[in-house]
Enzyme design. Sequence first.
Site, PDB file in Angstrom:
ATOM      1  CD  GLU A 197      -2.522   1.391   2.624  1.00  0.00           C
ATOM      2  OE1 GLU A 197      -2.889   2.533   2.990  1.00  0.00           O
ATOM      3  OE2 GLU A 197      -2.721   0.364   3.312  1.00  0.00           O
TER       4      GLU A 197
ATOM      5  NE  ARG B  60      -0.777   8.204   5.535  1.00  0.00           N
ATOM      6  CZ  ARG B  60      -0.728   7.408   6.582  1.00  0.00           C
ATOM      7  NH1 ARG B  60       0.343   7.417   7.366  1.00  0.00           N
ATOM      8  NH2 ARG B  60      -1.724   6.589   6.860  1.00  0.00           N
TER       9      ARG B  60
ATOM     10  CE  LYS C   1      -6.696   2.176   6.915  1.00  0.00           C
ATOM     11  NZ  LYS C   1      -5.952   3.119   6.048  1.00  0.00           N
TER      12      LYS C   1
END
Length: 205
Positions: free
Chosen positions: A40, A44, A128
Amino acid sequence: MNAQELLEQSPVMPVIVIQDIDTAIDLARALVDGGVRSLEITLRSEAALEAITLISQAVPEALVGVGTVRSARQLETAINAGARFGVSPGLTPDIARAARQTGVPFLPGVATASEAMQAADEGFMAQKLFPAQAVGGTALLKALHGPLPDIVFCPTGGINAANARSYLDLPNVKCVGGSWLTPEAAVAGRQWHLITELARQACAL
């Protein structure tokens, strides 16, 4: 591949922030060498989309996904860049619609029973739990399993090598997400052997 099959690729899905684009390919190879295929790459950093493209082209054994998806446009852009799955800290109607339209495995973030039920109503049975430790951790997941036995989770947030096993022992947890496989100092120092070993240890969980 559907979302549940994605979660079954390895016990730990590393949550990766690429700061230096020159480390992206070697980092991905180090993780794959250790047995971790689902990566993943979070949005960011400014290097995230380029990293997704580079890894998808240079390390075909890796299943490269995009994390921290906060809009439909971000998801679509990342998929065009080469992402093969998406992960979000939450779920909005626009993101749900985009995820269904793209057809890639997608893990929406949830933190409560109501949010888990709403995500399931949108068609997402693999979710999630985020931020896992902060919202109740293993105690919450045990409580959710009774009324929501058909929903499976990838808890993320506050999970590390010390507590990962307690999550993975739960029947509704298929894998966990965490950043401990890619320590910032190890990546900056290009200590790929260390990251490969951390990946091997994660797979042994």
